[in-house]
Design a protein around this motif. Sequence first.
Motif, PDB file in Angstrom:
ATOM      1  N   ILE A  35     -26.398 -23.215 -14.022  1.00 39.09           N
ATOM      2  CA  ILE A  35     -26.212 -22.375 -15.241  1.00 39.09           C
ATOM      3  C   ILE A  35     -26.091 -23.307 -16.318  1.00 39.09           C
ATOM      4  CG2 ILE A  35     -25.126 -20.740 -16.321  1.00 39.09           C
ATOM      5  CD1 ILE A  35     -23.879 -19.862 -13.162  1.00 39.09           C
ATOM      6  N   ILE A  36     -27.026 -23.452 -17.201  1.00 36.60           N
ATOM      7  CA  ILE A  36     -27.079 -24.034 -18.427  1.00 36.60           C
ATOM      8  C   ILE A  36     -26.736 -23.078 -19.471  1.00 36.60           C
ATOM      9  CG2 ILE A  36     -28.319 -25.556 -19.951  1.00 36.60           C
ATOM     10  CD1 ILE A  36     -28.364 -26.648 -17.268  1.00 36.60           C
ATOM     11  N   VAL A  37     -25.638 -23.455 -20.300  1.00 33.25           N
ATOM     12  CA  VAL A  37     -25.209 -22.837 -21.602  1.00 33.25           C
ATOM     13  C   VAL A  37     -25.608 -23.480 -22.727  1.00 33.25           C
ATOM     14  CG1 VAL A  37     -23.544 -21.489 -22.607  1.00 33.25           C
ATOM     15  CG2 VAL A  37     -23.278 -21.865 -20.192  1.00 33.25           C
ATOM     16  N   ASP A  38     -26.687 -23.117 -23.330  1.00 33.17           N
ATOM     17  CA  ASP A  38     -27.219 -23.865 -24.479  1.00 33.17           C
ATOM     18  C   ASP A  38     -26.703 -23.302 -25.774  1.00 33.17           C
ATOM     19  OD1 ASP A  38     -28.617 -25.131 -26.312  1.00 33.17           O
ATOM     20  OD2 ASP A  38     -30.510 -24.053 -26.206  1.00 33.17           O
ATOM     21  N   GLU A  39     -25.616 -24.394 -26.494  1.00 34.12           N
ATOM     22  CA  GLU A  39     -25.026 -24.126 -27.625  1.00 34.12           C
ATOM     23  C   GLU A  39     -25.823 -24.397 -28.772  1.00 34.12           C
ATOM     24  OE1 GLU A  39     -20.864 -23.650 -28.210  1.00 34.12           O
ATOM     25  OE2 GLU A  39     -21.956 -22.158 -26.878  1.00 34.12           O
ATOM     26  N   PHE A  52     -37.544 -27.115 -15.777  1.00 31.69           N
ATOM     27  CA  PHE A  52     -36.661 -26.937 -14.754  1.00 31.69           C
ATOM     28  C   PHE A  52     -36.598 -25.342 -14.597  1.00 31.69           C
ATOM     29  CE2 PHE A  52     -35.257 -30.783 -16.345  1.00 31.69           C
ATOM     30  CZ  PHE A  52     -35.264 -31.617 -15.246  1.00 31.69           C
ATOM     31  N   ALA A  53     -37.425 -24.465 -15.223  1.00 29.81           N
ATOM     32  CA  ALA A  53     -37.122 -23.196 -15.496  1.00 29.81           C
ATOM     33  C   ALA A  53     -37.079 -22.529 -14.051  1.00 29.81           C
ATOM     34  CB  ALA A  53     -38.281 -22.337 -16.112  1.00 29.81           C
ATOM     35  N   ASP A  54     -37.508 -23.010 -12.990  1.00 29.27           N
ATOM     36  CA  ASP A  54     -37.504 -22.184 -11.796  1.00 29.27           C
ATOM     37  C   ASP A  54     -36.460 -22.439 -10.988  1.00 29.27           C
ATOM     38  OD1 ASP A  54     -40.179 -21.230 -12.001  1.00 29.27           O
ATOM     39  OD2 ASP A  54     -41.145 -22.885 -11.112  1.00 29.27           O
ATOM     40  N   GLY A  55     -35.482 -23.262 -11.350  1.00 31.27           N
ATOM     41  CA  GLY A  55     -34.567 -23.908 -10.711  1.00 31.27           C
ATOM     42  C   GLY A  55     -33.203 -23.730 -11.592  1.00 31.27           C
ATOM     43  N   ILE A  56     -33.191 -23.139 -12.635  1.00 32.00           N
ATOM     44  CA  ILE A  56     -31.849 -23.010 -13.456  1.00 32.00           C
ATOM     45  C   ILE A  56     -31.838 -21.520 -13.985  1.00 32.00           C
ATOM     46  CG2 ILE A  56     -31.963 -25.436 -13.983  1.00 32.00           C
ATOM     47  CD1 ILE A  56     -33.057 -24.705 -16.914  1.00 32.00           C
ATOM     48  N   ARG A  57     -30.470 -21.225 -14.339  1.00 31.12           N
ATOM     49  CA  ARG A  57     -30.205 -20.024 -15.261  1.00 31.12           C
ATOM     50  C   ARG A  57     -29.899 -20.488 -16.647  1.00 31.12           C
ATOM     51  NH1 ARG A  57     -26.315 -16.331 -12.399  1.00 31.12           N
ATOM     52  NH2 ARG A  57     -27.817 -16.769 -10.864  1.00 31.12           N
ATOM     53  N   VAL A  58     -30.450 -20.104 -17.710  1.00 32.21           N
ATOM     54  CA  VAL A  58     -29.911 -20.236 -18.994  1.00 32.21           C
ATOM     55  C   VAL A  58     -29.261 -18.923 -19.908  1.00 32.21           C
ATOM     56  CG1 VAL A  58     -30.962 -21.418 -21.229  1.00 32.21           C
ATOM     57  CG2 VAL A  58     -31.932 -21.815 -19.239  1.00 32.21           C
ATOM     58  N   VAL A  59     -28.257 -19.426 -20.346  1.00 31.04           N
ATOM     59  CA  VAL A  59     -27.522 -18.490 -21.443  1.00 31.04           C
ATOM     60  C   VAL A  59     -27.749 -19.471 -22.735  1.00 31.04           C
ATOM     61  CG1 VAL A  59     -25.427 -17.603 -21.745  1.00 31.04           C
ATOM     62  CG2 VAL A  59     -25.852 -18.074 -19.470  1.00 31.04           C
ATOM     63  N   ARG A  60     -28.152 -18.643 -23.491  1.00 29.35           N
ATOM     64  CA  ARG A  60     -28.311 -19.387 -24.902  1.00 29.35           C
ATOM     65  C   ARG A  60     -27.299 -18.466 -26.226  1.00 29.35           C
ATOM     66  NH1 ARG A  60     -30.831 -22.652 -28.552  1.00 29.35           N
ATOM     67  NH2 ARG A  60     -31.282 -21.951 -30.458  1.00 29.35           N
TER      68      ARG A  60
END
Length: 363
Positions: A35-39, A52-60
């Motif tokens: 889980i990537i949290v993009d600040e 890496f779109a297929d293997g991660i979840r992104v919160v922006r």
Amino acid sequence: MSLVSIVIPTRNRANLLQQTIRSVFNQTWPETEIIIVDEASEDRTGAVLSQFADGIRVVRHETPKGPSAARNAGIDRSSGEYVIFLDDDDLLHPRHVEELVQFAENLPSGCIGASGWRRFQISEEGVEVGAVVRPPEIWGAPEAIRAIFGHDPGCLVWGPSALWPRSLFDEVQWDEELYGNEDIDFYGRVLLNGYHFAGTDAGMAYYRSHRGRRWSAGSWSDRHVMSGAKCRLRHARLTREKPYSSSLEPAMQEALMRILIKMEAHGGLHEFVAQVKEAYADWGGDTYYLPQPPQHPIKKRILKTVLSFGGPKAVGLLLRSQSWVGRLLAPESSEPGVEAMKYGPLMRQLKNAESALSGSENG
């Protein structure tokens, strides 16, 4: 098989973030979610994440909310039985998650598995790796609180070195008002809630030292210094009524004296300066001292003289003027080119360091 959620807050660290994500993709434990949290990154972070779109979840976050808010957001979206917090410039040994999970699965309730970790930096000579840091087999209050706040030996646990049970976050969350020292505040409240760390030889995490700015607030910003004061004032209050409080007295004095000198060197924040002085006296502090005296004997003598005549405020004024002159004369800092070492050679050197360590221990 237990699912492990790996939460990575990030801000404007595209190149280093790519290596961090790869070190998670290369884990031997198959049950992980990232889980990537993009600040609110403004660099190439979006392009890196798309790889890496297929293997991660992104919160922006459209505006930066700080490291604690980012970690809480990652927790809220996690599904794992365990959580690991990984900064966007650090790395994990390929077997880190697998070994930590296997260790933690046999621990009783209230124990948090904690691996060793080491600092590394990239220089012109290659990769320089520091000594291994790890907690003892049982590390809880009051010993751990004394170590963390008394800086002797300091905090032996670091973000990705701990495998946090997901259920723990029903009791303790990251304080979103803190933009610095949020980690020791969190660890301290975990300890005060009755948990303890269980140190192990399993796993290994790598803390990258470099000249680039940390993604959170600068260490001398108003909110960072204020966060340090809030953290220490909170724990001075929380530990005051504990049955073992007398054993914490030197540690709390050290913690409060350190932040008092830093606040005076920073300037302003008069309300918090007064609160820290009051807490210092409440913990038995009757004489001000230099918690981190310089090694140079002349500088040490000057600061001690200034402290004896003018108190912490005079020391802070001297340090503030010295800091201002240093910043004025220093060249503009930038990320050194050697930081661009490719992921493959970097990980090979880190793993070679582990092999050398294992050989020396067996010998």
